[in-house]
Motif scaffolding. Structure first.
Motif, mmCIF file in Angstrom:
data_model
loop_
_atom_site.group_PDB
_atom_site.id
_atom_site.type_symbol
_atom_site.label_atom_id
_atom_site.label_comp_id
_atom_site.label_asym_id
_atom_site.label_seq_id
_atom_site.Cartn_x
_atom_site.Cartn_y
_atom_site.Cartn_z
ATOM 1 N N VAL A 161 0.840 -1.198 0.000
ATOM 2 C CA VAL A 161 0.000 0.000 0.000
ATOM 3 C C VAL A 161 0.876 1.249 0.000
ATOM 4 O O VAL A 161 0.605 2.208 -0.724
ATOM 5 N N ARG A 162 1.937 1.231 0.787
ATOM 6 C CA ARG A 162 2.839 2.395 0.837
ATOM 7 C C ARG A 162 3.671 2.542 -0.430
ATOM 8 O O ARG A 162 4.292 3.577 -0.653
ATOM 9 N N ALA A 163 3.686 1.514 -1.284
ATOM 10 C CA ALA A 163 4.449 1.590 -2.530
ATOM 11 C C ALA A 163 3.703 2.338 -3.631
ATOM 12 O O ALA A 163 4.281 2.646 -4.668
ATOM 13 N N PHE A 164 2.420 2.639 -3.409
ATOM 14 C CA PHE A 164 1.678 3.442 -4.393
ATOM 15 C C PHE A 164 2.386 4.774 -4.584
ATOM 16 O O PHE A 164 2.889 5.375 -3.630
ATOM 17 N N HIS A 165 2.418 5.238 -5.825
ATOM 18 C CA HIS A 165 3.058 6.521 -6.126
ATOM 19 C C HIS A 165 2.150 7.287 -7.081
ATOM 20 O O HIS A 165 1.741 6.742 -8.111
ATOM 21 N N PRO A 166 1.837 8.541 -6.773
ATOM 22 C CA PRO A 166 0.866 9.278 -7.590
ATOM 23 C C PRO A 166 1.258 9.441 -9.067
ATOM 24 O O PRO A 166 0.395 9.605 -9.907
ATOM 25 N N GLU A 167 2.534 9.379 -9.365
ATOM 26 C CA GLU A 167 2.973 9.606 -10.746
ATOM 27 C C GLU A 167 3.452 8.331 -11.433
ATOM 28 O O GLU A 167 4.053 8.401 -12.498
ATOM 29 N N ALA A 168 3.194 7.194 -10.848
ATOM 30 C CA ALA A 168 3.734 5.941 -11.389
ATOM 31 C C ALA A 168 2.600 4.947 -11.661
ATOM 32 O O ALA A 168 2.363 4.026 -10.901
ATOM 33 N N GLU A 169 1.917 5.158 -12.771
ATOM 34 C CA GLU A 169 0.754 4.338 -13.099
ATOM 35 C C GLU A 169 1.089 2.848 -13.205
ATOM 36 O O GLU A 169 0.359 1.995 -12.688
ATOM 37 N N GLU A 170 2.191 2.529 -13.863
ATOM 38 C CA GLU A 170 2.576 1.117 -14.012
ATOM 39 C C GLU A 170 2.896 0.478 -12.665
ATOM 40 O O GLU A 170 2.548 -0.677 -12.417
ATOM 41 N N VAL A 171 3.569 1.225 -11.820
ATOM 42 C CA VAL A 171 3.888 0.731 -10.478
ATOM 43 C C VAL A 171 2.590 0.481 -9.715
ATOM 44 O O VAL A 171 2.405 -0.572 -9.095
ATOM 45 N N ASN A 172 1.671 1.434 -9.785
ATOM 46 C CA ASN A 172 0.401 1.302 -9.070
ATOM 47 C C ASN A 172 -0.399 0.105 -9.578
ATOM 48 O O ASN A 172 -1.040 -0.592 -8.790
ATOM 49 N N LEU A 173 -0.355 -0.149 -10.862
ATOM 50 C CA LEU A 173 -1.042 -1.301 -11.427
ATOM 51 C C LEU A 173 -0.440 -2.606 -10.897
ATOM 52 O O LEU A 173 -1.167 -3.523 -10.509
ATOM 53 N N ALA A 174 0.896 -2.666 -10.849
ATOM 54 C CA ALA A 174 1.574 -3.857 -10.318
ATOM 55 C C ALA A 174 1.258 -4.056 -8.836
ATOM 56 O O ALA A 174 1.030 -5.179 -8.382
ATOM 57 N N VAL A 175 1.232 -2.962 -8.085
ATOM 58 C CA VAL A 175 0.904 -3.030 -6.654
ATOM 59 C C VAL A 175 -0.531 -3.527 -6.477
ATOM 60 O O VAL A 175 -0.804 -4.398 -5.644
ATOM 61 N N THR A 176 -1.440 -2.991 -7.263
ATOM 62 C CA THR A 176 -2.845 -3.402 -7.177
ATOM 63 C C THR A 176 -2.997 -4.888 -7.477
ATOM 64 O O THR A 176 -3.695 -5.615 -6.753
ATOM 65 N N ARG A 177 -2.339 -5.358 -8.520
ATOM 66 C CA ARG A 177 -2.399 -6.784 -8.866
ATOM 67 C C ARG A 177 -1.855 -7.651 -7.724
ATOM 68 O O ARG A 177 -2.413 -8.703 -7.402
ATOM 69 N N ALA A 178 -0.752 -7.209 -7.126
ATOM 70 C CA ALA A 178 -0.171 -7.964 -6.017
ATOM 71 C C ALA A 178 -1.127 -8.011 -4.818
ATOM 72 O O ALA A 178 -1.291 -9.045 -4.191
ATOM 73 N N LEU A 179 -1.751 -6.882 -4.535
ATOM 74 C CA LEU A 179 -2.712 -6.831 -3.422
ATOM 75 C C LEU A 179 -3.927 -7.715 -3.689
ATOM 76 O O LEU A 179 -4.400 -8.427 -2.802
ATOM 77 N N ILE A 180 -4.416 -7.695 -4.915
ATOM 78 C CA ILE A 180 -5.547 -8.553 -5.269
ATOM 79 C C ILE A 180 -5.152 -10.019 -5.151
ATOM 80 O O ILE A 180 -5.892 -10.834 -4.605
#
Length: 186
Positions: A161-180
């Motif tokens: 959750v803390r790895a989310f970054h407002p300017e890093a869409e690809e990172v956020n997508l990878a984080v979301t997939r991992a969380l799911i």
């Protein structure tokens, strides 16, 4: 053809092949690792792991370890640690190797040192993570957290959750997939 002939020499060729892992020419390093993998001697695991601890190690050392297959989770974990925090590129590469090796060989890995490493990355490298969300340190952290989530380690959820970054869409997508993939950790 010559490489196959060297491989046929088996254990008698190994001392020269171990030296080849450290040769100045990359092609010799790479072919040495491949041939070591073909030979498949369990005694080659430690020299290959030693070579992987250095930034210029050829990717073929990982191939050789997969071919040999007689490696433990503890041996793989010995590749990464706090000492690598000063070299983000090497840390990123080592974490990727740990993930690929443990997954391809279906090895049990103790998550505790990896969770500690992820926490330490977050604490000591916060500035670099914020300034360069696509850099090697951010990639190393993300790969580590995705690996832990893939293994069902619930302690990776708050770090993800803390790895989310407002300017890093690809990172956020990878984080979301991992969380799911991690599911409900509550």
């Amino acid at each position: 053809y010559a490489a196959r002939q060297v491989a046929l020499m088996g254990e008698y060729a190994l001392p020269n092949l171990y030296r080849g892992l450290w040769h100045d020419e990359e092609v010799i390093q790479r072919m040495s690792a491949v041939i070591i993998g073909w030979i498949g001697d369990v005694e080659s695991v430690e020299p290959l792991l030693l070579r992987m601890r250095f930034p210029d190690a050829p990717l073929e050392t990982e191939y050789a370890l997969r071919k040999i297959g007689s490696i433990t989770g503890e041996q793989i974990l010995s590749l990464v640690g706090r000492q690598d925090l000063s070299n983000a590129k090497l840390l990123d590469r080592k974490i990727s190797s740990v993930s690929r090796l443990s997954d391809s060989l279906r090895l049990p890995i103790d998550p505790v040192p990896l969770v500690s490493l992820a926490e330490e990355i977050e604490q000591t490298q916060a500035r670099e993570l914020e300034e360069d969300p696509f850099g090697h340190m951010a990639s190393a952290r993300l790969n580590l957290l995705r690996f832990l989530a893939g293994r069902g380690v619930s302690k990776s959820a708050p770090l993800l959750v803390r790895a989310f970054h407002p300017e890093a869409e690809e990172v956020n997508l990878a984080v979301t997939r991992a969380l799911i993939g991690l599911g409900d950790v509550a």
